[in-house]
Design a protein around this motif. Sequence first.
Motif, PDB file in Angstrom:
ATOM      1  N   SER A  64      -8.316   0.843  -0.051  1.00 46.77           N
ATOM      2  CA  SER A  64      -7.378  -0.225   0.319  1.00 46.77           C
ATOM      3  C   SER A  64      -6.004  -0.056  -0.339  1.00 46.77           C
ATOM      4  N   HIS A  65      -5.861   0.964  -1.202  1.00 47.85           N
ATOM      5  CA  HIS A  65      -4.552   1.169  -1.846  1.00 47.85           C
ATOM      6  C   HIS A  65      -3.582   1.936  -0.961  1.00 47.85           C
ATOM      7  N   PRO A 104       0.822  -1.209   0.000  1.00 51.06           N
ATOM      8  CA  PRO A 104       0.000   0.000   0.000  1.00 51.06           C
ATOM      9  C   PRO A 104       0.859   1.264   0.000  1.00 51.06           C
ATOM     10  N   THR A 120      -2.190   3.233   3.191  1.00 48.13           N
ATOM     11  CA  THR A 120      -2.248   3.265   4.652  1.00 48.13           C
ATOM     12  C   THR A 120      -2.048   4.722   5.056  1.00 48.13           C
ATOM     13  N   GLN A 156      -8.281   8.239   3.640  1.00 48.26           N
ATOM     14  CA  GLN A 156      -8.918   6.908   3.653  1.00 48.26           C
ATOM     15  C   GLN A 156     -10.047   6.838   2.639  1.00 48.26           C
TER      16      GLN A 156
END
Length: 306
Positions: free
Chosen positions: A65-66, A45, A68, A60
């Motif tokens: 999900s790509h 990520p 952090t 976010q």
Amino acid sequence: MPQLSLKPLLAAVLLCALAACGHGNSTATATGSAAATAAPASSGPIKVVTTISTFDSFVQAVGGSHVTVQSLVPVGASPETYQPTPQNVAVLAQANILVENGAGLETWLARTISNAGSKSLRIVVGTDGLPIVKNNPHLWMDPQYAKHYVSLIRDALVQFDPAHAADYRANAARYNAQLDALTASIRRKIDSVPAKNRAMIVFHNAWLYYNARFGIRTLGFIEPSPGQDPNPKNIGKLIDLAKANGLHAIFSEPEYSPKLAQQIARSAGITLVTNLYDDSLGTKPEVSNYISMLNYDTDIIVQAMR
Ligand SMILES: [Zn+2]
């Protein structure tokens, strides 16, 4: 004579340059132009770092999900008086993208970035292109300006990771639509308060842009400007203002000492509200992201102003 002896050396340097001496990466150079602007496929990520937790929601929402994300200033601390730690420097050294506010909020940040020494760090300045009023940095507190932060984060992610550009664009559009809905819902709530009651005295002036957007008068603040020490001389004036305007409450945040605000509340005979969130999210679920934080704040403000 010395010029003659230089000739063979010069020839060697030229030959070496033509043959890409010592690199042996002529194929990488030929195919590397796309890779130079894109994220390495195998690196996991994308590591995004924000200065304040309030921006984590934007990252976010767009990155999904790509990415952090983590913030440098811990939840519950003030970014205006923050002292960065060696841990912050280490986190920044590993980061791909930094999201900061700019507009003078993070006076300690330039040095932290320099200490981290990352040559590839990309920096998003959320207030770039927005109208900053009276050097006040709290532009994210207006959800319409928050959309601008979201768009800049989207652009940075698209540029860094073009393979997922469609995801970032769709996510940003969806979140910005939620911010439009939030704006409309806050407006409805504030409009339910009688116009003469729509006024606030606050501890630190994080509410300038929120109040301007929703038609609340900012009568005064205890801190002369964000990050400066509170001014006790100002207190008498604020008590008079509260009485003259028939205020029902004065507002502060958990990260500040309630002493001076208590003094005003007692002398003016009004309520003290100490649980507004702005520069930092909170640990309770109802203030754990940007949208829920502004809903929570708005409900408290509306209740106190009535
Ligand atoms: Zn602030």
